[in-house]
Write an enzyme that holds these catalytic residues in place. Structure first.
Site, short mmCIF file in Angstrom:
data_model
loop_
_atom_site.label_atom_id
_atom_site.label_comp_id
_atom_site.label_asym_id
_atom_site.label_seq_id
_atom_site.Cartn_x
_atom_site.Cartn_y
_atom_site.Cartn_z
N SER A 22 0.02 -34.97 6.52
CA SER A 22 -0.85 -35.89 6.02
C SER A 22 -0.81 -35.53 4.36
O SER A 22 -1.69 -36.26 3.77
CB SER A 22 -2.34 -35.80 6.42
N ASN A 109 -11.90 -28.48 10.49
CA ASN A 109 -12.65 -29.61 11.09
C ASN A 109 -13.89 -29.87 10.26
O ASN A 109 -14.47 -31.17 9.91
CB ASN A 109 -12.95 -29.59 12.55
N THR A 154 -23.77 -78.59 -2.28
CA THR A 154 -23.76 -77.80 -0.74
C THR A 154 -22.60 -78.75 -0.34
O THR A 154 -22.48 -79.91 -0.64
CB THR A 154 -25.04 -78.22 -0.04
N SER A 276 4.01 -69.41 -14.82
CA SER A 276 4.92 -69.76 -13.56
C SER A 276 6.39 -69.52 -14.40
O SER A 276 6.88 -69.81 -15.35
CB SER A 276 4.84 -71.34 -13.41
N ASN A 284 -2.10 -70.20 -14.63
CA ASN A 284 -2.50 -70.03 -13.23
C ASN A 284 -3.56 -69.04 -13.25
O ASN A 284 -3.78 -68.16 -14.01
CB ASN A 284 -1.47 -69.44 -12.21
N GLU A 289 -7.37 -65.56 -7.96
CA GLU A 289 -6.88 -65.62 -6.53
C GLU A 289 -6.57 -64.34 -6.00
O GLU A 289 -6.72 -64.13 -4.67
CB GLU A 289 -5.56 -66.37 -6.74
N TYR A 316 -13.80 -32.58 16.92
CA TYR A 316 -12.58 -33.14 16.15
C TYR A 316 -11.43 -33.64 17.22
O TYR A 316 -11.33 -33.08 18.22
CB TYR A 316 -12.14 -32.08 15.28
N GLN A 321 -7.93 -38.31 11.48
CA GLN A 321 -6.87 -38.34 10.15
C GLN A 321 -6.67 -39.62 9.84
O GLN A 321 -6.43 -39.74 8.73
CB GLN A 321 -5.63 -37.56 10.80
N LYS A 324 -8.68 -41.42 6.32
CA LYS A 324 -8.32 -41.65 4.85
C LYS A 324 -7.71 -42.83 4.35
O LYS A 324 -8.33 -43.34 3.28
CB LYS A 324 -7.51 -40.26 4.54
N1 ARG Z 1 -5.38 -33.23 8.29
C1 ARG Z 1 -6.60 -33.12 9.19
C2 ARG Z 1 -7.30 -34.46 8.84
O1 ARG Z 1 -7.14 -35.12 8.02
C3 ARG Z 1 -7.31 -32.03 8.99
C4 ARG Z 1 -8.17 -31.48 10.12
C5 ARG Z 1 -7.27 -30.89 11.17
N2 ARG Z 1 -7.86 -30.28 12.27
C6 ARG Z 1 -7.36 -29.71 13.31
N3 ARG Z 1 -8.02 -29.39 14.27
N4 ARG Z 1 -5.98 -30.26 13.72
O2 ARG Z 1 -8.19 -34.75 9.77
#
Ligand code: ARG
Length: 475
Positions: A22, A109, A154, A276, A284, A289, A316, A321, A324
């Site tokens: 991530s 967590n 209205t 355009s 425009n 829009e 958790y 994840q 986000k």
């Molecule tokens: N990258 C994880 C998230 O965004 C962090 C937490 C990971 N915790 C775990 N027990 N794998 O949620």
């Protein structure tokens, strides 16, 4: 760098690493992660879990890392899983094994949700500030048109004439509710989760209330399992963003309609219009829009997180994840749209004459006749019927209401005398609507003044919160 591995004979398959990675999106939590690490470090030091010398070395390394993250000289590498592991790699590179000391009493967590709360507060305050700018642009524009009548609608049909300043100012009130929502959301979001550990709290002497204070949170968690599971604040922030998006989309719809050739009320500034590629004459209203169009993804992000959270077991789960990217996207979207819409509104001019000419058309003064009779104690159903007959008479003889003769009026209803004609003007209709919050221009002017005063107060309150937040971040 992996934060686990002791019990595994082999590392994850490439596909597994790719799926769970991530850091390419959660890297933007880095500054908040470093700051919450400093707060955790302070507790470890205070409780004697870390020797002062070690703690000071870690603190110095965290600060150095913060500078390097800010200037880009420290960045994630391909083998980093998430923001937490990338930053622990950075610490370990500086300090050796001591770099891993911060993991005592903390899990990713409680760490990740602490970071995300800090991120959300920081960015929702930024959005709140932009909303106050938008509000003042709306109110200042509205003040220019307080005495200019326009048709009020209205069903997009002429209904009753209104002060065009009243029409514009209404948007500021919708955004005031959004600001209220952000303020109210803050109390539930400004909660410390550090100390909850993986889910059960810690056997080490931590001090979550101390950490809360250190990070500027108003309170601390009451139940450690809830603390690591709770993403209500993400869902609520997404709802607030979606609602703001809806409000922006309604402005977008009005501006698009009002700048069409058919209406030709609004003249959008060149800097807020686009052309355009094939039709050289086109101008425009793309800002309007896009404001309308972007509301779709804001609702989508809310639905995405609500669906992810539904029936999710407590504590958790990796599903979390997925909280986000939708949040980041909604926040980025508003940070993009709000300034553009603010500028568009501030630079739009309206055709006063055209709106005034249109104000009485479509028999928009018919309610005046009904109200006139009601004031003479004619039951409103009868009064309404009589006013409707006047409209019908005018329609069949191609006249306006004020052109009906005295005898025609009396024939419609015995209480309907020629005096009613004095009310059959746009000016009369506007100035008689003196209900608090109504469209009488003197009241509208006051409403706008009051709203501008409230806007200034709110702007100051948000600025104070932002100042406190940035002081906390740089402490
Ligand atoms: N990258 C994880 C998230 O965004 C962090 C937490 C990971 N915790 C775990 N027990 N794998 O949620």
């Amino acid at each position: 760098m992996a934060l686990w591995g002791g019990r595994f004979a082999q590392g994850p398959e490439d596909s597994v690493f790719a799926l769970s990675r991530s850091v390419h999106f959660d890297w933007r939590l880095a500054a908040y992660d470093l700051r919450s690490s400093m707060a955790h470090l302070a507790v470890l030091k205070k409780s004697g879990l870390l020797a002062a010398k070690e703690a000071d070395a870690i603190n110095a390394a965290l600060r150095e890392l913060a500078t390097q993250v800010a200037d880009g000289s420290f960045a994630p590498i391909d083998t980093d899983e998430d923001v937490h592991s990338a930053l622990e790699r950075g610490l370990t590179e500086k300090l050796g094994v001591v770099g891993g000391a911060l993991r005592a009493g903390r899990s990713r967590n409680d760490q990740v949700t602490t970071d995300l709360r800090l991120f959300s507060i920081d960015h929702m305050l930024e959005i709140a500030t932009l909303i106050t700018h938008l509000q003042s642009a709306i109110l200042e524009k509205a003040a220019e048109y307080v005495n200019d009548p326009a048709p009020g609608f209205t069903h997009i049909q002429h209904a009753q004439p209104v002060s065009f300043g009243h029409e514009l100012a209404k948007h500021a009130h919708a955004f005031a509710r959004d600001l209220d929502r952000i303020n109210d959301w803050l109390t539930r979001t400004s909660v410390n989760s550090l100390g909850a550990g993986a889910l059960a709290g810690s056997s080490l002497t931590l001090d979550p209330a101390f950490t809360a204070k250190n990070l500027g949170f108003d309170s601390t968690f009451a139940n450690s399992i809830d603390a690591v599971s709770d993403r209500d604040y993400v869902a609520e922030a997404l709802f607030i963003c979606a609602m703001i998006g809806n409000h922006l989309s309604r402005i977008g719809e009005e501006w698009t309609l009002w700048s069409s050739q058919e209406f030709a009320w609004a003249k959008v500034a060149d800097a807020y219009s686009t052309g355009s590629s094939i039709m050289p004459q086109k101008k425009n209203p793309d800002v309007a829009e896009l404001a309308r169009g972007k509301s779709g993804r804001l609702v989508g992000n809310l639905v995405s997180v609500m669906t992810m959270l539904k029936a999710l077991p407590f504590a958790y789960n990796r599903d979390l994840q997925e909280d986000k990217e939708p949040l980041f996207d909604s926040i980025d979207t508003l940070l993009l749209v709000l300034p553009a819409v603010t500028g568009m509104i501030a630079t739009t001019d309206f055709d006063r004459e055209k709106m005034a000419l249109a104000a009485p058309t479509g028999f928009s003064l018919a309610t005046e006749i009904a109200d006139y009779l009601a004031k003479k104690n004619v039951p409103f159903a009868q009064a309404h019927e009589a006013a409707g007959k006047c409209v019908s008479l005018c329609e069949s003889s191609d006249r306006q209401l004020h052109q009906l003769t005295n005898s025609e009026l009396l024939a419609v209803h015995p209480e309907l005398d020629g005096e009613v004609r004095e009310l059959l003007t746009v000016h009369g209709a506007l100035s008689s609507r003196t209900t608090a919050g109504g469209t009488a221009p003197t009241l509208v002017a006051q409403q706008i003044k009051d709203a501008l005063i409230a806007n200034t107060t709110t702007q100051k309150e948000i600025a104070n919160k932002q100042r406190a937040f940035s002081e906390m971040m740089s402490a």
